[in-house]
Design a protein around this motif. Structure first.
Motif, PDB file in Angstrom:
ATOM      1  N   LEU A 162      -6.127 -10.516   4.799  1.00  0.00           N
ATOM      2  CA  LEU A 162      -4.759 -11.009   4.900  1.00  0.00           C
ATOM      3  C   LEU A 162      -3.874 -10.038   5.671  1.00  0.00           C
ATOM      4  CD1 LEU A 162      -2.648 -13.147   4.020  1.00  0.00           C
ATOM      5  CD2 LEU A 162      -2.289 -11.756   1.975  1.00  0.00           C
ATOM      6  N   TYR A 163      -3.986  -8.758   5.362  1.00  0.00           N
ATOM      7  CA  TYR A 163      -3.147  -7.760   6.007  1.00  0.00           C
ATOM      8  C   TYR A 163      -3.801  -7.084   7.203  1.00  0.00           C
ATOM      9  CZ  TYR A 163      -0.037  -8.288   2.062  1.00  0.00           C
ATOM     10  OH  TYR A 163       0.818  -8.811   1.134  1.00  0.00           O
ATOM     11  N   GLY A 164      -5.117  -7.235   7.339  1.00  0.00           N
ATOM     12  CA  GLY A 164      -5.813  -6.685   8.491  1.00  0.00           C
ATOM     13  C   GLY A 164      -5.937  -5.168   8.494  1.00  0.00           C
ATOM     14  N   ARG A 165      -5.848  -4.554   7.336  1.00  0.00           N
ATOM     15  CA  ARG A 165      -5.988  -3.108   7.266  1.00  0.00           C
ATOM     16  C   ARG A 165      -6.492  -2.707   5.885  1.00  0.00           C
ATOM     17  NH1 ARG A 165      -1.170  -1.124   4.750  1.00  0.00           N
ATOM     18  NH2 ARG A 165       0.353  -2.781   4.614  1.00  0.00           N
ATOM     19  N   VAL A 166      -6.938  -1.481   5.773  1.00  0.00           N
ATOM     20  CA  VAL A 166      -7.406  -0.962   4.500  1.00  0.00           C
ATOM     21  C   VAL A 166      -6.192  -0.615   3.649  1.00  0.00           C
ATOM     22  CG1 VAL A 166      -8.697   0.884   3.383  1.00  0.00           C
ATOM     23  CG2 VAL A 166      -9.539  -0.102   5.493  1.00  0.00           C
ATOM     24  N   LEU A 167      -6.152  -1.123   2.427  1.00  0.00           N
ATOM     25  CA  LEU A 167      -5.005  -0.912   1.565  1.00  0.00           C
ATOM     26  C   LEU A 167      -5.173   0.274   0.634  1.00  0.00           C
ATOM     27  CD1 LEU A 167      -4.314  -4.620   0.682  1.00  0.00           C
ATOM     28  CD2 LEU A 167      -3.192  -3.234   2.391  1.00  0.00           C
ATOM     29  N   CYS A 168      -6.373   0.560   0.218  1.00  0.00           N
ATOM     30  CA  CYS A 168      -6.598   1.679  -0.693  1.00  0.00           C
ATOM     31  C   CYS A 168      -7.744   2.516  -0.129  1.00  0.00           C
ATOM     32  CB  CYS A 168      -6.913   1.173  -2.101  1.00  0.00           C
ATOM     33  SG  CYS A 168      -7.332   2.473  -3.273  1.00  0.00           S
TER      34      CYS A 168
END
Length: 90
Positions: free
Chosen positions: A55-61
């Motif tokens: 959804l965000y296209g990046r690593v969140l954690c």
């Protein structure tokens, strides 16, 4: 995305169980074919990377992946039409 622990690379240090903010890693109970007790996943759907990375296209954690000295933790793409379990925590 789906979280995977590569049992052939994991040495059972359990650092992932200590750093995960979502507590999705539990210490394992059974040794694998090399005699290493590999951590197990407890409700991995709570992980924001697994749920929201596309959804965000990046690593969140990614703390578990960064802390793993053996690079045994990765995410893999899943079939987009596979039903997913959704967990709503209060």
């Amino acid at each position: 995305m789906k979280l995977i622990i590569d049992e052939t690379r994991c040495k059972g240090c359990n650092l992932c169980t200590l750093v995960c903010p979502y507590k999705i890693f539990q210490e394992g109970t059974k040794p694998n074919h090399k005699g290493v007790v590999v951590p197990v996943l407890d409700r991995p759907e709570r992980c924001t990377n697994c749920r929201l990375q596309k959804l965000y296209g990046r690593v969140l954690c990614g703390v578990c992946q960064m802390i793993c000295p053996d690079q045994a933790i990765t995410w893999v793409d899943e079939d987009p039409y596979t039903p997913e379990k959704v967990v709503i925590e209060e």
